[in-house]
Design a protein around this motif. Structure first.
Motif, PDB file in Angstrom:
ATOM      1  N   MET A  32       0.789  -1.161   0.002  1.00 31.71           N
ATOM      2  CA  MET A  32       0.164  -0.115  -0.023  1.00 31.71           C
ATOM      3  C   MET A  32       0.880   1.257  -0.134  1.00 31.71           C
ATOM      4  SD  MET A  32      -2.825   1.007   2.629  1.00 31.71           S
ATOM      5  CE  MET A  32      -3.694  -0.426   2.461  1.00 31.71           C
ATOM      6  N   PRO A  33       0.691   2.436  -0.830  1.00 29.54           N
ATOM      7  CA  PRO A  33       1.433   3.528  -0.962  1.00 29.54           C
ATOM      8  C   PRO A  33       1.600   4.036   0.471  1.00 29.54           C
ATOM      9  CG  PRO A  33      -0.141   3.489  -2.660  1.00 29.54           C
ATOM     10  CD  PRO A  33      -0.612   2.115  -1.810  1.00 29.54           C
ATOM     11  N   ARG A  34       2.811   4.755   0.801  1.00 30.38           N
ATOM     12  CA  ARG A  34       2.950   5.404   2.293  1.00 30.38           C
ATOM     13  C   ARG A  34       1.762   6.459   2.456  1.00 30.38           C
ATOM     14  NH1 ARG A  34       7.102   4.073   5.070  1.00 30.38           N
ATOM     15  NH2 ARG A  34       8.951   3.097   3.995  1.00 30.38           N
ATOM     16  N   SER A  35       1.242   7.055   1.452  1.00 33.67           N
ATOM     17  CA  SER A  35       0.191   8.133   1.749  1.00 33.67           C
ATOM     18  C   SER A  35      -0.912   7.664   2.196  1.00 33.67           C
ATOM     19  CB  SER A  35       0.083   9.021   0.212  1.00 33.67           C
ATOM     20  OG  SER A  35      -0.453   8.202  -0.667  1.00 33.67           O
ATOM     21  N   HIS A  36      -1.391   6.385   2.038  1.00 35.92           N
ATOM     22  CA  HIS A  36      -2.386   5.810   2.406  1.00 35.92           C
ATOM     23  C   HIS A  36      -2.041   4.874   3.670  1.00 35.92           C
ATOM     24  CE1 HIS A  36      -3.460   5.695  -1.962  1.00 35.92           C
ATOM     25  NE2 HIS A  36      -3.905   6.698  -1.571  1.00 35.92           N
ATOM     26  N   SER A  37      -1.049   4.790   4.214  1.00 35.98           N
ATOM     27  CA  SER A  37      -0.988   4.029   5.361  1.00 35.98           C
ATOM     28  C   SER A  37      -1.430   4.591   6.700  1.00 35.98           C
ATOM     29  CB  SER A  37       0.705   3.798   5.457  1.00 35.98           C
ATOM     30  OG  SER A  37       1.352   3.160   4.249  1.00 35.98           O
ATOM     31  N   ALA A  38      -1.494   5.831   6.526  1.00 36.09           N
ATOM     32  CA  ALA A  38      -1.939   6.567   7.907  1.00 36.09           C
ATOM     33  C   ALA A  38      -3.710   6.482   8.172  1.00 36.09           C
ATOM     34  CB  ALA A  38      -1.343   7.752   8.436  1.00 36.09           C
ATOM     35  N   LEU A  39      -4.174   6.056   6.919  1.00 40.77           N
ATOM     36  CA  LEU A  39      -5.575   6.128   7.100  1.00 40.77           C
ATOM     37  C   LEU A  39      -6.163   5.000   7.780  1.00 40.77           C
ATOM     38  CD1 LEU A  39      -6.364   6.826   3.166  1.00 40.77           C
ATOM     39  CD2 LEU A  39      -6.422   8.582   5.200  1.00 40.77           C
ATOM     40  N   PRO A  40      -7.274   5.150   8.417  1.00 36.62           N
ATOM     41  CA  PRO A  40      -7.959   3.948   8.763  1.00 36.62           C
ATOM     42  C   PRO A  40      -8.480   2.921   8.106  1.00 36.62           C
ATOM     43  CG  PRO A  40      -9.235   5.854   9.520  1.00 36.62           C
ATOM     44  CD  PRO A  40      -8.199   6.216   8.413  1.00 36.62           C
ATOM     45  N   LEU A  99     -15.782   5.168  13.274  1.00 32.96           N
ATOM     46  CA  LEU A  99     -15.392   6.333  12.217  1.00 32.96           C
ATOM     47  C   LEU A  99     -15.808   7.541  12.732  1.00 32.96           C
ATOM     48  CD1 LEU A  99     -15.581   4.719   8.587  1.00 32.96           C
ATOM     49  CD2 LEU A  99     -13.459   5.195  10.189  1.00 32.96           C
ATOM     50  N   ALA A 100     -17.161   7.665  12.962  1.00 33.03           N
ATOM     51  CA  ALA A 100     -17.801   8.936  13.304  1.00 33.03           C
ATOM     52  C   ALA A 100     -17.584   9.407  14.409  1.00 33.03           C
ATOM     53  CB  ALA A 100     -19.389   8.971  12.852  1.00 33.03           C
ATOM     54  N   ALA A 101     -17.449   8.659  15.589  1.00 36.08           N
ATOM     55  CA  ALA A 101     -17.500   9.043  16.998  1.00 36.08           C
ATOM     56  C   ALA A 101     -16.180   9.002  17.472  1.00 36.08           C
ATOM     57  CB  ALA A 101     -18.477   8.303  17.622  1.00 36.08           C
ATOM     58  N   VAL A 102     -15.398   7.685  17.303  1.00 37.41           N
ATOM     59  CA  VAL A 102     -14.085   7.652  18.085  1.00 37.41           C
ATOM     60  C   VAL A 102     -13.047   8.266  17.082  1.00 37.41           C
ATOM     61  CG1 VAL A 102     -12.345   6.089  18.687  1.00 37.41           C
ATOM     62  CG2 VAL A 102     -14.835   5.568  18.944  1.00 37.41           C
ATOM     63  N   LEU A 103     -13.138   8.309  15.815  1.00 36.94           N
ATOM     64  CA  LEU A 103     -11.931   8.740  14.908  1.00 36.94           C
ATOM     65  C   LEU A 103     -12.358  10.238  14.510  1.00 36.94           C
ATOM     66  CD1 LEU A 103     -10.798   5.671  12.920  1.00 36.94           C
ATOM     67  CD2 LEU A 103      -9.897   6.657  14.822  1.00 36.94           C
ATOM     68  N   ARG A 104     -13.628  10.689  14.577  1.00 39.11           N
ATOM     69  CA  ARG A 104     -14.353  11.868  14.069  1.00 39.11           C
ATOM     70  C   ARG A 104     -14.234  12.007  12.749  1.00 39.11           C
ATOM     71  NH1 ARG A 104     -15.760  14.515  18.681  1.00 39.11           N
ATOM     72  NH2 ARG A 104     -14.765  13.994  20.673  1.00 39.11           N
ATOM     73  N   ASP A 139     -13.655  12.859   4.385  1.00 37.16           N
ATOM     74  CA  ASP A 139     -12.520  12.141   4.682  1.00 37.16           C
ATOM     75  C   ASP A 139     -12.546  10.747   4.061  1.00 37.16           C
ATOM     76  OD1 ASP A 139     -11.861  14.117   6.374  1.00 37.16           O
ATOM     77  OD2 ASP A 139     -13.034  13.387   8.067  1.00 37.16           O
ATOM     78  N   SER A 140     -11.313  10.261   4.039  1.00 39.28           N
ATOM     79  CA  SER A 140     -10.872   8.855   3.558  1.00 39.28           C
ATOM     80  C   SER A 140     -10.589   7.743   4.377  1.00 39.28           C
ATOM     81  CB  SER A 140      -9.635   9.123   2.352  1.00 39.28           C
ATOM     82  OG  SER A 140      -9.921  10.215   1.353  1.00 39.28           O
ATOM     83  N   ALA A 152      -7.178  -3.806  -1.778  1.00 40.99           N
ATOM     84  CA  ALA A 152      -7.528  -2.330  -0.704  1.00 40.99           C
ATOM     85  C   ALA A 152      -7.996  -1.524  -1.644  1.00 40.99           C
ATOM     86  CB  ALA A 152      -6.298  -2.211  -0.132  1.00 40.99           C
ATOM     87  N   TRP A 153      -9.209  -0.728  -1.077  1.00 42.42           N
ATOM     88  CA  TRP A 153      -9.710   0.348  -1.909  1.00 42.42           C
ATOM     89  C   TRP A 153      -9.833   1.689  -1.089  1.00 42.42           C
ATOM     90  CZ3 TRP A 153     -11.896  -0.142  -6.757  1.00 42.42           C
ATOM     91  CH2 TRP A 153     -11.636  -1.402  -7.273  1.00 42.42           C
ATOM     92  N   LEU A 154      -9.577   2.876  -1.691  1.00 41.17           N
ATOM     93  CA  LEU A 154      -9.731   3.878  -1.304  1.00 41.17           C
ATOM     94  C   LEU A 154     -10.988   4.377  -1.257  1.00 41.17           C
ATOM     95  CD1 LEU A 154      -8.033   6.457   0.069  1.00 41.17           C
ATOM     96  CD2 LEU A 154      -7.748   7.250  -2.455  1.00 41.17           C
ATOM     97  N   CYS A 155     -11.662   5.002  -0.047  1.00 39.74           N
ATOM     98  CA  CYS A 155     -13.113   5.215  -0.201  1.00 39.74           C
ATOM     99  C   CYS A 155     -13.108   6.490   0.459  1.00 39.74           C
ATOM    100  CB  CYS A 155     -13.846   4.347   0.580  1.00 39.74           C
ATOM    101  SG  CYS A 155     -13.611   2.586   0.095  1.00 39.74           S
ATOM    102  N   ARG A 156     -14.459   7.336   0.310  1.00 40.97           N
ATOM    103  CA  ARG A 156     -14.492   8.524   0.805  1.00 40.97           C
ATOM    104  C   ARG A 156     -16.039   8.496   1.616  1.00 40.97           C
ATOM    105  NH1 ARG A 156     -16.383  11.978  -2.367  1.00 40.97           N
ATOM    106  NH2 ARG A 156     -16.280  10.721  -4.311  1.00 40.97           N
TER     107      ARG A 156
END
Length: 249
Positions: A1-9, A33-38, A43-44, A54-58
């Motif tokens: 997975m690209p590093r730019s995506h590694s920090a995403l949930p 996602l909504a309450a704990v990670l806000r 957001d992605s 693995a898929w990038l989602c919004r």
């Protein structure tokens, strides 16, 4: 997975993933996602299902009860499931969680609890083991979540092994084996299907060890001169297997 995506949930979902698809998360993941990670609209996050990569989602809707996502693009292809079978004698809760997590990280493809004479914990909850494996896969960017096979007794496992596993070699960590490096024995198994069996705290009983050592499909190995805890032995053995004949090569 690209590093730019590694920090995403990263979340495991059981639905198909494809560009342009929309999906609604269940209450637990939505709350996370909504309450704990806000996380909010725009957001992605990264989703995977063990089949489609693995898929990038919004986020297009951020209700705490039902987050809605749109699938944008695939960021990692699906990996092949591991064929490494890992059998372990159940441990108490905290160390049991550790064993499952490390098995996922180390590349086990099938995880199966095996009860022995000295096993102290019985009647595990398969759904809890599966949830633990899924969480470990989310955290460690593993795209193929291991199968959790039903709990089985050692006698039944050994009796059924040739029928269930064919020519798979069963490697077991034998604390009674003379201290030596297991590398030579394992290198002879290059190209073979492998299973790894780790016993409970206190090890296998004498009768269990004798039976294991008599079977033609079993390979006993030493893990060195020190007595290792069961959870430590599992990580050490899987590391040796993966480095010698597995997917670290």
């Amino acid at each position: 997975m690209p590093r730019s995506h590694s920090a995403l949930p990263r979340l495991f979902v059981d639905t198909d993933l494809a560009a342009g698809a929309a999906l609604t998360l269940g209450k637990e993941q939505s709350l996370y996602l909504a309450a704990v990670l806000r996380k909010g609209v725009g957001d992605s996050v990264v989703l995977f299902n063990g089949r489609d990569g693995a898929w990038l989602c919004r986020l297009t809707g951020d209700s705490k009860k039902s987050v809605v996502l749109e699938v944008d693009e695939q960021i990692a292809p699906q990996t092949r499931p591991s064929d490494l079978w890992y059998g372990f004698s159940p441990l108490k809760t905290e160390r049991l969680d550790y064993v499952i997590q490390k098995a996922v990280e180390m590349g086990a493809g099938i995880i199966q609890p095996v009860t022995t004479q000295f096993t102290q914990v019985h009647r595990l909850k398969p759904e809890k083991l599966a949830a633990n494996a899924m969480e470990a896969a989310e955290q460690c960017e593993v795209l193929s979540v291991p199968e959790i096979a039903p709990e089985i007794g050692l006698d039944a496992l050994l009796s059924q092994w040739p029928q269930m596993h064919g020519d798979r070699v069963l490697v077991f960590a034998d604390e009674g084996e003379a201290s030596s490096s297991p590398l030579g024995a394992l290198q002879n198994l290059v190209g073979r299907r492998i299973g790894l069996l780790i016993g409970p705290e206190g090890g296998f009983s004498d009768s269990e060890r004798e039976r294991l050592r008599r079977l033609p499909f079993v390979l006993p190995i030493s893990l060195g001169p020190r007595i290792l805890r069961a959870d430590t032995a599992a990580v050490a053995a899987m590391a040796i297997i993966q480095a010698t004949i597995g997917d670290w090569r």
